[in-house]
Design an enzyme around this catalytic site. Sequence first.
Site, PDB file in Angstrom:
ATOM      1  N   LYS A  97      45.056  25.909  44.985  1.00  0.00           N
ATOM      2  CA  LYS A  97      43.974  26.390  44.103  1.00  0.00           C
ATOM      3  C   LYS A  97      44.446  26.305  42.659  1.00  0.00           C
ATOM      4  O   LYS A  97      45.574  26.696  42.353  1.00  0.00           O
ATOM      5  CB  LYS A  97      43.619  27.835  44.484  1.00  0.00           C
ATOM      6  CG  LYS A  97      42.395  28.382  43.766  1.00  0.00           C
ATOM      7  CD  LYS A  97      42.074  29.812  44.211  1.00  0.00           C
ATOM      8  CE  LYS A  97      40.773  30.315  43.584  1.00  0.00           C
ATOM      9  NZ  LYS A  97      40.447  31.701  44.022  1.00  0.00           N
ATOM     10  N   SER A 132      35.524  32.407  45.306  1.00  0.00           N
ATOM     11  CA  SER A 132      35.846  31.415  44.295  1.00  0.00           C
ATOM     12  C   SER A 132      36.734  30.273  44.794  1.00  0.00           C
ATOM     13  O   SER A 132      36.794  29.227  44.164  1.00  0.00           O
ATOM     14  CB  SER A 132      36.571  32.099  43.144  1.00  0.00           C
ATOM     15  OG  SER A 132      37.845  32.564  43.558  1.00  0.00           O
ATOM     16  N   SER A 188      37.223  36.069  47.755  1.00  0.00           N
ATOM     17  CA  SER A 188      37.320  34.667  47.347  1.00  0.00           C
ATOM     18  C   SER A 188      38.081  33.758  48.310  1.00  0.00           C
ATOM     19  O   SER A 188      38.082  32.539  48.129  1.00  0.00           O
ATOM     20  CB  SER A 188      37.952  34.569  45.963  1.00  0.00           C
ATOM     21  OG  SER A 188      37.012  34.892  44.976  1.00  0.00           O
TER      22      SER A 188
END
Lengths: 95, 494, 482
Positions: B78, B158, B182
């Site tokens: 990420k 997210s 997330s």
Amino acid sequence: MSLDPATVRRIARLARIGIDESDLPALQGELNGILGWVEQLNEVDVEGVTPMVGTGHAALRTRDDVVTDGNCRDAVLSNAPDAVGPFYTVPKVVE
Amino acid sequence: MSLTELTIADAAAGLRARKFSAVELVRAHTDAIAALNPRLNAYITTTSDAALQAATHADEALAKGEAKPLTGIPLGIKDLFCTSGVRTTAASNILKNFVPPYESTVTANLLRDGAVFVGKTNLDEFAMGSANITSAFGPVENPWKRNGDDAALVPGGSSGGSAAAVAAGLAMGATGTDTGGSIRQPAAYCGIVGLKPTYGRCSRFGTIAYASSLDQAGPMARSVRDCAIMLQSMAGFDVRDSTSVNCDVPDYSAAVGRSLKGLKVGIPAEYRAEGLSAEIEAAWQRGIEWLKAAGCEIVDVSLPHTKYGLATYYIVAPAECSSNLARYDGLRFGERVPGDTLDAMYEATRRAGFGPEVRRRIMMGTYVLSAGYYDAYYLKAQKVRSLIRRDFTESFQKVDVLLTPTAPTPAFAQGEKTDDPVQMYLNDIFTVPASMAGMPAMSVPVGLGATGLPLGLQLIGRPFDEETLLAAGSALESAAGFTHRPVIRAEGAK
Amino acid sequence: MSYTLEGRTGTWEIVVGLEVHAQVISHSKLFSGASASYGGEPNTHVSLVDAGFPGMLPVLNHECVAQAIRTGLGLRARINLESRFDRKNYFYADLPTGYQISQFTHPIVGEGTVEIELSDGTVRHIGITRLHMEQDAGKSMHDQDPTRSFIDLNRAGVALMEIVSEPDIRSPEEAGAYLRKLRQILRYLGTCDGNMEEGSMRADVNVSVRKAGEPFRTRCEIKNVNSIRYVMHAIEVEATRQIEVWEDGGEVDQETRLFDPSRNETRSLRSKEDAHDYRYFPDPDLLPLVVEQTWVDELERALPELPDDKRDRFIKQYGIPRYDASVLVAEQAIADYYEEVAKGRDSRLAANWVTGDLFGALNRTGRSIQDSPISAQALGGMLDLMADKTINGKIAKEVFEDMLETGDSAADIVERKGLKQVTDTGAIDAAVADVLARNADKVEEYRGGKDRLFGFFVGQVMKAMAGKANPAIVNEALKKVL
């Protein structure tokens, strides 16, 4: 509680986020929507409740007083948008 | 089976058995990225050349019998984890050219164990969002499709890029971060497994902060066992993070498949909330039956303050973010928009650098901390947070683990739910409470809904008892026999 | 005598509270492993934590906590076993994270007290409200470029103790005495070097005025005053300004002001359209700081003797006046020096020599006690020669001057110069006879009743013996003959 345009302007100023007058109505509406929604917390009785600090699994640790870091000016300045010599710069501050 | 379909566990075995090389394994993934990323937009930055080079070293290590747990395994990272020498953007314009001269502890741990990074995955800007539509680098497309409908769906957020990449075979696993859901919510939307560990289990050092008291890194992968393998590397005490907890990291893989006989599973009444879709309620009921069949005792419990979790979150997280993001001022790193005065520079830089959702949350947080409102908002929210945690603590005196849905609905289409921020926030209604309390939680895919989209169930455990999550998760996984794959995937693209 | 200022409408009293920022003596910074020392090249004593890079996190320096506790103990203050770190949010060029980590709601040290002594001998107790730890900011330089300010973060993150007094101070003199006393305590404890010129100790001064018996009026804060003298001046000129405002029928605004020493005035800091709103909240990167009472006790046992205790002991143990004792304990090194000189010797004589001749010589040569040309042992050696009557007081002055210049021991100088006191009665008797013979007229006068001439004969004999004669023996010999 409802935010007026002056308050929205003041918050933006505190947060150092530039806003145009034309942004104000939408921003005011969105923030008021969120604030109105979180009002639901008013119905919770928190009398005598200690606010959460940390997540309760540990106390603060400390480190020994030894110089283990620094002396890395190249790294410190590596991403600076406008470094001059060994310094960061900003528009001139008048005091 | 295609190399992009393998689990991490099988790939690690295959590498050791020399069935294929690390270069082959990694190339299969970098090829898939080259083919599919232009459409899915799961990666902001790809590092294929470096990955192939790392794969060469991995093959050397394998040849010498010096393989580590993740040697040669291609992972997505990420783009919130700082990676030394590799651009790290947080999906924000303000960091679009930021190259950290340091490595986050979590990614350093994965590298130590031999992992190969194929790229930096897309996310909501600064991890603020539930649909991966706030990224300055454009939205991510969910590789899944509704039956007979080609509409682009959101992957959740997210960690939407990580979820989409893992689901589509563009990585064998990926790191995520979870502040209010997330990891778990995108895992549910994309039909993969995602685990948010206990707050303090993985170091936050070098991970770009959104809300410091909530942020926690965790693994996202296609099986419960793969999550266990990744967590084994990611977890651990770190002296550089004062909130990192110094307790032993157990053998997580050993927990996978462990007997559940006698395990007490709590079903919180409050999660039968309004807006819970019938198909998800049905999946939840099936999950209960499966665990019962596996020897668990099902116990009804109550978490009365759950319903206030989301409102609490939307005070605490913006407050912390308003302070955490003050450092993006165009001075020491990041993009700068010039101004005549210092304040003019700050205001222009931050207006141009942050997207609307980030600006909104910073302003919201600035307001709730400001003079005269602190007690009414922030202090009140932290007290409610204590009550939410107390609910969990009391439940865990009666049960070992909780089972709930992960999200109220399956993935929705891009463009839906975007008018009203509050409607978007409701996607996190089931994931936020565990975050507020710092409890570990995991989403496991358990089936497809009426429209052919994956559905996830959430397990919530006691602090530092990720093992029970993995044990119960693997039971759900094998009972569900979830082998479905999305329409858009590496193999299909060939 | 209480200090007051006369206005047109009557007599005014001043009310002052001080917030002192004292830089903690430590090797590394409060929350990072970068060096806390002065004088590095720009931006070299900076880690990525100090520069606020994304994902960087603070880790607390153990020694800084110990220093804050030691200081609290030295101020006879309550130590809070649980304290917290908050974030004080504001934007400024030298504040890299956009917030300063500081202990706002739960400081590590609570109420304490400092005893001060004024020139007229009055003793007063100034209350301490609190002491907390916080980070220092970096430095902006404005004169190196026409359009830009340059930023150096070497100081950013260095540990400070903010020591806040109660508004108990009533005169510039008290403010000066308080600051000197505070600095003395910090130096004794080794927790801050107290060097105001280098900025390692600076004061924010809160000033208000009132008529006798009134409640407090609005105060102004004078920021960052960096010498004790300036603090005293600033209080006086600010109080005078406020009295004028009130007497002109105006209102004093609560505001921050700067003291300009060159113009001897305070002026308002450009008031910003947005008043500061620091949005304090507990720093989520740091958990509450919990210290054990046993550790506090351990630190307390290891504390050095504090100046007030030492002064009282000196008075009692050495029988010296309070004033001398106060002077001797001003610095730990002076007190140590004195004790070494006084050990096993005439402690009053030792005090006179240290506070008199030695301090005079140090002042003259611009030296500190640490690099005194005469060591404590050497001065003691000289006192020993006086005690065993090898030299008398007059010769001792000469020996002392020689020691200052040459660094030789008193014994060597006496030997080299032949200054040994003459106690040989034969030699003294001969000199007496000689002097009386040469001054027969004066002997007549003396015998005629002019007693004052005795001193003249003593002087003449001493002169004849080059000052080395034992004065007691000379007196005796003269009396006998006369």
